[in-house]
Design a protein around this motif. Structure first.
Motif, mmCIF file in Angstrom:
data_model
loop_
_atom_site.group_PDB
_atom_site.id
_atom_site.type_symbol
_atom_site.label_atom_id
_atom_site.label_comp_id
_atom_site.label_asym_id
_atom_site.label_seq_id
_atom_site.Cartn_x
_atom_site.Cartn_y
_atom_site.Cartn_z
ATOM 1 N N ARG A 97 28.332 39.558 94.992
ATOM 2 C CA ARG A 97 28.928 39.258 93.640
ATOM 3 C C ARG A 97 28.261 40.338 92.758
ATOM 4 O O ARG A 97 29.035 40.570 91.825
ATOM 5 C CB ARG A 97 28.644 37.833 93.103
ATOM 6 C CG ARG A 97 29.462 36.880 93.757
ATOM 7 C CD ARG A 97 29.379 35.600 93.140
ATOM 8 N NE ARG A 97 28.026 34.928 93.327
ATOM 9 C CZ ARG A 97 27.848 34.121 94.414
ATOM 10 N NH1 ARG A 97 28.835 33.657 95.158
ATOM 11 N NH2 ARG A 97 26.505 33.506 94.781
ATOM 12 N N THR A 98 27.082 40.543 92.759
ATOM 13 C CA THR A 98 26.366 41.540 92.003
ATOM 14 C C THR A 98 27.197 42.944 92.178
ATOM 15 O O THR A 98 27.455 43.648 91.282
ATOM 16 C CB THR A 98 25.050 41.666 92.152
ATOM 17 O OG1 THR A 98 24.249 40.258 91.780
ATOM 18 C CG2 THR A 98 24.250 42.901 91.252
ATOM 19 N N PHE A 101 30.529 42.813 90.498
ATOM 20 C CA PHE A 101 30.498 43.175 88.930
ATOM 21 C C PHE A 101 30.065 44.569 88.737
ATOM 22 O O PHE A 101 30.478 45.001 87.699
ATOM 23 C CB PHE A 101 29.324 42.012 88.689
ATOM 24 C CG PHE A 101 28.820 42.325 87.388
ATOM 25 C CD1 PHE A 101 29.895 41.783 86.141
ATOM 26 C CD2 PHE A 101 27.583 42.803 86.847
ATOM 27 C CE1 PHE A 101 29.530 42.129 85.065
ATOM 28 C CE2 PHE A 101 27.389 42.812 85.409
ATOM 29 C CZ PHE A 101 28.286 42.509 84.696
ATOM 30 N N SER A 105 32.487 46.388 86.185
ATOM 31 C CA SER A 105 31.868 46.483 84.991
ATOM 32 C C SER A 105 31.709 48.252 84.527
ATOM 33 O O SER A 105 31.980 48.527 83.406
ATOM 34 C CB SER A 105 30.835 45.512 84.556
ATOM 35 O OG SER A 105 29.611 46.147 85.488
ATOM 36 N N ARG A 181 33.409 34.643 84.713
ATOM 37 C CA ARG A 181 33.559 36.169 85.236
ATOM 38 C C ARG A 181 33.804 37.147 84.074
ATOM 39 O O ARG A 181 33.577 37.867 83.736
ATOM 40 C CB ARG A 181 33.845 36.585 86.495
ATOM 41 C CG ARG A 181 35.567 36.224 86.509
ATOM 42 C CD ARG A 181 35.843 36.334 87.858
ATOM 43 N NE ARG A 181 35.563 34.934 88.650
ATOM 44 C CZ ARG A 181 35.885 35.247 90.097
ATOM 45 N NH1 ARG A 181 36.110 36.027 90.743
ATOM 46 N NH2 ARG A 181 35.238 34.084 90.882
ATOM 47 N N LEU A 185 32.402 40.016 81.498
ATOM 48 C CA LEU A 185 32.924 41.265 81.555
ATOM 49 C C LEU A 185 33.289 41.549 80.066
ATOM 50 O O LEU A 185 33.006 42.808 79.638
ATOM 51 C CB LEU A 185 34.148 41.542 82.240
ATOM 52 C CG LEU A 185 34.113 41.729 83.797
ATOM 53 C CD1 LEU A 185 35.474 41.770 84.290
ATOM 54 C CD2 LEU A 185 33.260 42.977 84.196
ATOM 55 N N SER A 248 23.518 46.839 85.307
ATOM 56 C CA SER A 248 24.412 45.892 85.716
ATOM 57 C C SER A 248 23.724 44.824 86.918
ATOM 58 O O SER A 248 24.099 43.707 86.796
ATOM 59 C CB SER A 248 25.784 46.366 86.292
ATOM 60 O OG SER A 248 25.659 47.324 87.540
ATOM 61 N N ASN A 273 29.252 33.549 88.518
ATOM 62 C CA ASN A 273 28.357 34.361 87.735
ATOM 63 C C ASN A 273 26.883 34.221 88.289
ATOM 64 O O ASN A 273 25.778 34.779 87.605
ATOM 65 C CB ASN A 273 28.348 34.147 86.351
ATOM 66 C CG ASN A 273 29.484 34.407 85.399
ATOM 67 O OD1 ASN A 273 30.039 35.266 85.975
ATOM 68 N ND2 ASN A 273 29.653 34.111 84.131
#
Length: 329
Positions: A97-98, A101, A105, A181, A185, A248, A273
C-alpha cells in the motif's frame, strides 16, 4: 696561521627571503581556515552524530533484541525479528500500500506543482500574491494540516458533509474506507506549493534565448515546453522525485486523519491507509515491540537507499545539467 686565515671568514647568514615569509603566512592562513571550517561545522557534526548516527546504531542493536521499552527482561535473538517480518503478511500488505501511495502521490504532486509554476511564471497581475497564497499551505505543520482535514471531512460535524446535506445529499464517511485514501491524496496535493516554488525557480533559470529560438523554428508552446523546458528542468524533477518518494513512504498523515479510538489511534486507521509507517507505529506504541519495530525501520531504510540508487541509475541518461561555459575556464 690561524684557521680563519686559512678558510676565510664564515659566510654571513642569509636574510629570510620574501618567498619564505610568504610561505609561512600562507601556511598559517591555511591553518586558520581549517580551524574556522571545523568551528563552524562542529554544531552540525555534533548534531549529526548525536541525533542521527547514535540513534541509528541504537535502533540497529534493538532490532536484534526483544526489548519492549520498559521491561529489563529482554534477550538477544539475532536475526529473529528480520525472519519474522519476512513471513509477516501484514508487513507486506502495508509495504505494498505504501508503494502504491508513493507511485500515485509523487507524480500527481509534481505535476500539480509544475503546472502551478508554469501558470505563475507568466506576467499576470498580482502573481506575487497568488504565489504566496499557494505556497502558504506548505509551511503549515503536518499535525495542523492533518487536524484541519480531519475537521473538514468529519462525518458528523465536517464542513464537507454540511454542504452535501444542505444540497440534499447523504453524509459520506470520508475518513473511512473506501474514501480515506482520496482524502490522504488531497492532503498531499494541498501542500504542492513547496514543489511549485522549486519548479518556479527552475523555470526562471531556463534561458529565454532557447524559447525564442524554438518559436522562430515554428515550435508550438507544447513542443517548446516538452523539448526545451522539461529537459532543462530534469535535475529539479529528479530532486523532487527522490525527496517526494522519501517523504511519501515516511508519512504519518493517516494516523492524524484517523477517527478517535484508543490512546494511540492506530486501531481506527482505515485499512486503505494502513501504510508501512502505521505498521511501525503500531509495533512501537500499541504493542511495545521496540525490537521488531526497529527491524521494520531498518528494512525501510535499506529499501529507500535501493530505490534512490535505482532512480539515479535509470535516469542518468535523461537528466541534463546546465553548465556555464565560463565556469570551466
Amino acid at each position: 696561521m690561524t684557521v680563519d686565515q686559512i678558510t676565510g671568514p664564515a659566510p654571513a647568514e642569509a636574510p629570510p627571503t620574501r618567498h619564505g615569509r610568504g610561505r609561512g603566512r600562507g601556511t598559517s592562513m591555511v591553518a586558520r581556515r581549517q580551524r574556522a571550517f571545523y568551528l563552524f561545522t562542529s554544531p552540525w557534526i555534533a548534531g549529526f552524530l548525536l541525533l542521527t548516527v547514535i540513534p541509528m546504531g541504537y535502533a540497529l542493536w534493538l532490532s536484534f533484541t526483544t526489548f519492549d521499552g520498559l521491561s529489563p527482561h529482554w534477550r538477544y535473538i539475532g536475526l529473529g525479528n528480520y525472519r519474522e517480518l519476512i513471513h509477516d503478511p501484514v508487513t507486506w500488505d502495508a509495504l505494498g500500500r505504501t508503494g502504491l501511495f508513493a507511485v500515485t502521490s509523487v507524480p500527481l504532486s509534481i505535476a500539480a506543482g509544475l503546472g502551478l509554476a508554469v501558470l505563475l511564471n507568466r506576467p499576470v497581475k498580482a502573481r506575487g500574491l497568488f504565489r504566496t497564497l499557494i505556497y502558504l499551505p506548505a509551511v503549515v505543520p503536518p499535525v495542523g494540516a492533518g487536524l484541519a482535514f480531519k475537521a473538514l471531512f468529519d462525518q458528523n460535524s465536517g464542513a464537507t458533509n454540511g454542504v452535501l446535506t444542505f444540497l440534499g445529499f447523504d453524509a459520506v464517511g470520508w475518513l473511512a474506507d473506501p474514501y480515506a485514501r482520496y482524502v490522504l491524496l488531497m492532503t498531499v496535493l494541498w501542500a504542492a506549493g513547496n514543489i511549485m516554488i522549486i519548479s518556479l525557480a527552475g523555470l526562471q533559470d531556463v534561458p529565454r534565448e532557447l524559447h525564442e529560438a524554438a518559436r522562430l523554428d515554428g515550435a508550438s508552446a507544447w513542443r517548446t515546453f516538452r523539448s526545451v523546458t522539461v529537459p532543462l528542468l530534469s535535475p529539479v524533477l529528479l530532486f523532487q522525485t527522490v525527496t517526494g518518494m522519501i517523504a511519501s513512504v515516511q508519512t504519518i498523515m493517516p494516523l492524524l486523519l484517523a477517527p478517535l479510538g484508543d490512546t494511540t489511534g492506530i486501531t481506527t486507521v482505515p485499512q486503505s491507509n494502513y501504510l508501512y509507517m502505521m505498521h511501525v507505529f503500531a509495533q512501537y506504541f500499541a504493542l511495545g515491540r521496540y525490537g521488531y519495530a526497529s527491524a521494520l525501520l531498518w528494512v525501510l531504510f535499506v529499501i529507500i537507499l535501493a530505490v534512490t540508487g535505482l532512480l539515479f541509475r535509470f535516469t542518468s541518461g535523461a537528466v541534463f545539467y546546465h553548465v556555464d561555459p565560463e565556469a570551466k575556464k
